[in-house]
Design a protein around this motif. Sequence first.
Motif, mmCIF file in Angstrom:
data_model
loop_
_atom_site.group_PDB
_atom_site.id
_atom_site.type_symbol
_atom_site.label_atom_id
_atom_site.label_comp_id
_atom_site.label_asym_id
_atom_site.label_seq_id
_atom_site.Cartn_x
_atom_site.Cartn_y
_atom_site.Cartn_z
ATOM 1 N N TRP A 1 -54.460 42.424 -5.745
ATOM 2 C CA TRP A 1 -54.221 41.968 -4.365
ATOM 3 C C TRP A 1 -55.500 41.381 -3.756
ATOM 4 N N TYR B 1 -55.989 37.667 -2.334
ATOM 5 C CA TYR B 1 -56.347 37.506 -0.925
ATOM 6 C C TYR B 1 -57.619 36.671 -0.779
ATOM 7 N N GLY C 1 -61.520 36.549 6.403
ATOM 8 C CA GLY C 1 -60.702 37.277 5.452
ATOM 9 C C GLY C 1 -61.535 38.363 4.788
ATOM 10 N N PHE D 1 -55.879 32.057 5.534
ATOM 11 C CA PHE D 1 -55.399 32.165 4.159
ATOM 12 C C PHE D 1 -54.533 30.958 3.826
ATOM 13 N N TRP E 1 -54.893 29.478 -3.108
ATOM 14 C CA TRP E 1 -54.567 30.493 -4.107
ATOM 15 C C TRP E 1 -54.087 29.814 -5.395
#
Length: 197
Positions: free
Chosen positions: A49, A53, A68, A157, A162
Amino acid sequence: MSERTSWQRIARRIRVPLGFVFAAVFLWLARPTGKTMLLSLLLVIPGVWLRAYAAGYVRKNAELTFTGPYAYTRNPLYLGSMLIAFGFAAAAGSWVILIALAALFAVIYIPTIQSEEGYLRQQFAGFDEYAAKVPRLLPRLTPASFPADQNASLGRFSWGQWQHHREYNALMGAGAIYLALAVRLFLNHHGVTGGPR
């Protein structure tokens, strides 16, 4: 070029291939049980995770990320990797693997982090201020705060980031290792074993 700088460069280059070698040795030495595999999830899930993240925030070589997970630790990707690795060491049920893993991180990842920080210090004027507020690896309890204009993207984010960083590989890799450990557990349970006792 100093010996330290030379080793930092070598460590950065060999860390991925060395990881594959370590994975092979890991699977050979592993003696998982159902209990150790379940307990390992307490480290592996947060590690996967955290990497996901962090990957959604960082824009490597483009800007210094302050938001973040980067508001808690300067190296959330490496921290996530460490949680995953030590989780799998716990799953393997081997002290040899745990000690070897700790040595591997000390010899490879500490110089890699130092080398990357040297690069960031040269590229981004705000790095020293950031480093003064945010610890290198172990996270602070509350997020550090910085002026909004220090982070050009406002630090939200991004699933696109990602995907760009292909962080889904960490999830797939963790799944593959659990599958290999499950096969190892099955073989051990049915008396088809290899490696040291």
